[in-house]
Design a protein around this motif. Structure first.
Motif, PDB file in Angstrom:
ATOM      1  N   ARG A  62     -65.667  -2.794 -52.635  1.00 30.75           N
ATOM      2  CA  ARG A  62     -64.570  -1.822 -52.505  1.00 30.75           C
ATOM      3  C   ARG A  62     -63.212  -2.485 -52.745  1.00 30.75           C
ATOM      4  O   ARG A  62     -62.334  -1.899 -53.374  1.00 30.75           O
ATOM      5  N   TYR A  63     -63.044  -3.714 -52.244  1.00 27.26           N
ATOM      6  CA  TYR A  63     -61.765  -4.401 -52.435  1.00 27.26           C
ATOM      7  C   TYR A  63     -61.525  -4.707 -53.907  1.00 27.26           C
ATOM      8  O   TYR A  63     -60.420  -4.479 -54.433  1.00 27.26           O
ATOM      9  N   ILE A  64     -62.556  -5.213 -54.584  1.00 27.01           N
ATOM     10  CA  ILE A  64     -62.398  -5.547 -56.011  1.00 27.01           C
ATOM     11  C   ILE A  64     -62.070  -4.299 -56.815  1.00 27.01           C
ATOM     12  O   ILE A  64     -61.197  -4.305 -57.689  1.00 27.01           O
ATOM     13  N   SER A  65     -62.781  -3.197 -56.503  1.00 26.17           N
ATOM     14  CA  SER A  65     -62.524  -1.935 -57.208  1.00 26.17           C
ATOM     15  C   SER A  65     -61.103  -1.437 -56.935  1.00 26.17           C
ATOM     16  O   SER A  65     -60.381  -1.022 -57.854  1.00 26.17           O
ATOM     17  N   VAL A  71     -53.873  -3.025 -59.871  1.00 25.10           N
ATOM     18  CA  VAL A  71     -53.343  -3.784 -61.015  1.00 25.10           C
ATOM     19  C   VAL A  71     -53.020  -2.847 -62.174  1.00 25.10           C
ATOM     20  O   VAL A  71     -52.018  -3.034 -62.891  1.00 25.10           O
ATOM     21  N   ARG A  72     -53.819  -1.807 -62.333  1.00 28.65           N
ATOM     22  CA  ARG A  72     -53.575  -0.824 -63.396  1.00 28.65           C
ATOM     23  C   ARG A  72     -52.559   0.240 -63.000  1.00 28.65           C
ATOM     24  O   ARG A  72     -52.248   1.134 -63.775  1.00 28.65           O
ATOM     25  N   GLY A  73     -52.060   0.140 -61.749  1.00 32.02           N
ATOM     26  CA  GLY A  73     -51.050   1.096 -61.289  1.00 32.02           C
ATOM     27  C   GLY A  73     -51.624   2.376 -60.723  1.00 32.02           C
ATOM     28  O   GLY A  73     -50.911   3.370 -60.574  1.00 32.02           O
ATOM     29  N   SER A  86     -49.031   6.905 -57.328  1.00 27.12           N
ATOM     30  CA  SER A  86     -48.121   6.154 -58.209  1.00 27.12           C
ATOM     31  C   SER A  86     -46.959   7.023 -58.677  1.00 27.12           C
ATOM     32  O   SER A  86     -45.802   6.590 -58.703  1.00 27.12           O
ATOM     33  N   LYS A  87     -47.266   8.274 -59.020  1.00 27.09           N
ATOM     34  CA  LYS A  87     -46.223   9.203 -59.470  1.00 27.09           C
ATOM     35  C   LYS A  87     -45.246   9.521 -58.350  1.00 27.09           C
ATOM     36  O   LYS A  87     -44.031   9.578 -58.564  1.00 27.09           O
TER      37      LYS A  87
END
Length: 313
Positions: A62-65, A71-73, A86-87
């Motif tokens: 779950r943490y890695i996901s 990282v991808r925002g 994010s928005k």
């Protein structure tokens, strides 16, 4: 090498904070799927949503996901607003950044002006009365100042709006007009802090041998301050400005709510009151990132003002 080391420290600290933030929210009691669906949901619906949210996976998975999404925002979807987190943060950050820019400008004007003034008149009869006023000014909370400014400049004089925010796209003067009162209410307190540190730093530098040498050459007090003391006296003031900038960019919760500004501070207040965990989790990371970035920026400015700092570190 100095900047590379600072950047690596920045990334390491950010990673540790992200890990701690993730673990904190994962280990909190309660089922997020049940919180979203409500108590009337059956077990099949809860299980399906748990699988969709990845809650059936192990903690490292779950943490890695989650970290890869960050990282991808992608911070997920807000429970309260049903929108991309994010928005929401991007929209609120634009408001807080605008407020912070104007506040920082006012803070520097107030802080440096009064800091130099106190140092310049320290041997005159005006010094003690001004310092007494400064102590009272320093003690007034920003929300009290905000309410007082609204009463005088909005209710009585009608010069500025009591609430609301105008985007920069609506015109520079409309944008500035909506930010003057909230920025001024924040900058009065922070300007008082900056003035105190600036005065103390100038007075401490004034006791150094190189300053006594400059005075012995017949330079005026103003010339000694501006030509000899100022550069070294700026270092503590830069630290103070960094802390002030961190606090403002972190969202001025009370002031933003008083003036109904849709910034980070107001978003933090609403996310906590509604237990919007994806939004709170993203905001914690945002606050950590802002703090680390401001500290990194202060270190860089230090080396520009005094290159000896880089050699010492």
């Amino acid at each position: 090498m100095f900047y590379l080391k600072k950047f690596l420290d920045f990334l390491t600290t950010l990673f540790l904070i992200s890990l701690l933030t993730f673990l904190t929210f994962q280990l909190l009691p309660g089922n997020p799927a049940l919180a979203i669906l409500g108590p009337e949901a059956d077990s099949a619906q809860i299980t399906a949503l748990e699988q969709k949210m990845g809650l059936d996976k192990s903690l490292p998975e779950r943490y890695i996901s989650w970290a890869w999404q960050v990282v991808r925002g992608d911070f997920g979807t807000s429970y309260q607003y049903n929108q991309s987190v994010s928005k929401l943060i991007r929209g609120s950050f634009a408001v807080t950044l605008s407020l912070a820019s104007v506040t920082l400008l006012f803070t520097m004007l107030i802080g440096f002006f009064f800091g130099f003034l106190y140092a310049y008149i320290r041997k005159t009869r005006f010094f003690k009365p001004l310092v007494s006023i400064h102590s009272i000014w320093f003690s007034v909370p920003s929300f009290c100042t905000a309410l007082l400014l609204i009463l005088i400049f909005s209710v009585k004089l009608g010069l500025f709006p009591a609430m609301g925010y105008s985007k920069l796209s609506q015109g520079f003067f409309a944008w500035l007009h909506s930010l003057v009162l909230p920025a001024f209410s924040l900058s009065l307190g922070s300007g008082a802090i900056l003035a105190r540190y600036t005065t103390t730093s100038i007075l401490n530098q004034g006791k150094q041998d190189y300053v006594r040498t400059a005075r012995s050459k017949g330079l005026s007090e103003w010339g000694v301050i501006t030509r000899h003391i100022l550069r070294n006296a700026l270092l503590p003031s830069v630290t103070t400005l960094g802390l002030i900038m961190t606090e403002i960019l972190g969202g001025s919760i009370i002031v933003e709510n008083v003036f109904s500004l849709p910034g980070i501070g107001r978003l933090i207040a609403s996310s906590i009151s509604t237990r919007d965990f994806p939004l709170i989790q993203a905001l914690v990371l945002y606050l950590a990132l802002i703090t680390l970035f401001c500290n990194f920026l202060v270190d860089v400015i230090y080396t520009l003002i005094d290159p000896r700092v880089r050699a010492m570190k």
